[in-house]
Design an enzyme around this catalytic site. Structure first.
Site, PDB file in Angstrom:
ATOM      1  N   PRO A   2       0.829  -1.173   0.000  1.00 10.98           N
ATOM      2  CA  PRO A   2       0.000   0.000   0.000  1.00 10.98           C
ATOM      3  C   PRO A   2       0.880   1.247   0.000  1.00 10.98           C
ATOM      4  O   PRO A   2       1.838   1.332   0.753  1.00 10.98           O
ATOM      5  CB  PRO A   2      -0.751  -0.122   1.307  1.00 10.98           C
ATOM      6  CG  PRO A   2      -0.699  -1.545   1.662  1.00 10.98           C
ATOM      7  CD  PRO A   2       0.505  -2.109   1.031  1.00 10.98           C
ATOM      8  N   GLU A   3       0.576   2.153  -0.856  1.00 12.10           N
ATOM      9  CA  GLU A   3       1.283   3.433  -0.889  1.00 12.10           C
ATOM     10  C   GLU A   3       0.340   4.480  -0.294  1.00 12.10           C
ATOM     11  O   GLU A   3      -0.684   4.128   0.269  1.00 12.10           O
ATOM     12  CB  GLU A   3       1.675   3.775  -2.324  1.00 12.10           C
ATOM     13  CG  GLU A   3       2.494   2.657  -2.970  1.00 12.10           C
ATOM     14  CD  GLU A   3       2.918   2.938  -4.402  1.00 12.10           C
ATOM     15  OE1 GLU A   3       3.044   4.117  -4.755  1.00 12.10           O
ATOM     16  OE2 GLU A   3       3.118   1.976  -5.153  1.00 12.10           O
TER      17      GLU A   3
END
Length: 287
Positions: A2-3
């Site tokens: 996840p960014e």
DNA sequence: CCCGGAACCTGAAGGC
DNA sequence: TGCCTTCAGGTTCCGG
């Protein structure tokens, strides 16, 4: 992992459900997830704490506790958080930790690769010291960005991934931003023209904004806390190698390695040297 | 300070 | 079907 857009989405979904709740206990199915202090101490420090506020900084999720400390959660590559109800929700596959709340809710931290991190810190300094500005904060101006690039010889892609330079951008959105601004990922940061740097600055913010609007991307193991998935990956032009041919020119998307990270780009839209119209940018009248 | 490489871990996917 | 290799959205540490 996840960014920024994915972590932001997780945060937004958790807020209405867990704000003000108290941690009854934390169940560790993989103790290696706890960093920075012995597991026993971690459990002791978090037990009974009320969750006052949930926020995001870079790719870190921060839960402010009534003790004044913070529970820090990092999803790393494959982590995800899911919400469930004590007794009637089956923990997802690869659940490594379960946070039990006082109202019967449970937060499942699933992470196939076990890279994810749980820790308690007494000051935000421990997180702040690792991070540069947020892409949407006032301090991150176009001028700051352009000036910073001139001082760095590292590949522009690598610089975008440097959390100390800019917090929150990861491999997928770095590739997308470089595609949108038509920049070859391996070019040294200081070789970008002023105009390219300006376009990249806005591309970063546009790409992240669009992704947040889509609830993030769900490429491999990422889910929202409610179990649904984001759709940002459907808008990808190059990231993750999902697209075979460039949507703009039809050229096959290529993969290369930049500083150890898989990098997807269009060899036609993102040439190794800036195009002629970029080579001699209009000189600003002032200075 | 800069850079490359490895480590932390495991599963999925592709080639044969 | 099975085996082997490669790849994966992140961070950090170590050595040159």
């Amino acid at each position: 992992m996840p960014e920024l857009p994915e972590v932001e989405t997780v945060k937004n979904q958790l807020v209405p459900h867990i704000t003000g709740r108290t941690v009854r206990s934390v169940e560790l199915l993989w103790e290696g997830m706890v960093k920075g202090m012995p597991v026993e101490e971690f459990l002791k420090r978090i037990r009974g704490q009320k969750i006052l506020k949930i926020s995001r900084r870079g790719k870190y999720l921060l839960l402010a506790l009534s003790s004044g400390e913070y529970l820090v959660i990092h999803l790393k590559m494959t982590g995800s958080l899911r919400l469930g109800k004590d007794g009637d929700t089956e923990p997802p596959r690869f659940t490594r930790a379960i946070i039990h709340l006082d109202d019967g809710q449970e937060i499942y931290f699933a992470d196939p690769r076990k890279f994810g991190v749980l820790k308690v810190i007494d000051s935000l300094h421990h997180v702040e010291s690792k991070l540069g500005p947020e892409p949407f904060e006032a301090e991150f101006t176009e001028k700051y960005f352009i000036d910073s690039l001139k001082k760095r010889k590292t590949p522009i892609k690598a610089l975008l991934l440097d959390q100390k330079f800019l917090a929150g951008v990861g491999n997928m959105y770095a590739d997308e931003a470089l595609f949108a601004s038509k920049i070859y990922p391996a070019r040294s940061a200081d070789s970008l023209t002023r105009n390219e740097a300006r376009k990249l600055y806005h591309a970063i913010r546009d790409v992240l904004t669009a992704a947040i609007g889509s609830g993030g991307a769900s490429v491999v193991t990422y889910f929202h806390p409610d179990g649904s998935k984001g759709t940002a990956h459907f808008q990808f032009n190059v990231a993750h190698g999902q697209v075979k041919n460039c949507h703009v020119c039809g050229t096959p998307i290529e993969r290369m390695v930049v500083r150890g990270r898989g990098t997807y780009y269009c060899p036609h839209c993102q040439p190794k040297k800036p195009g002629n119209h970029e080579k001699y940018p209009k000189v600003s009248s002032k200075k």
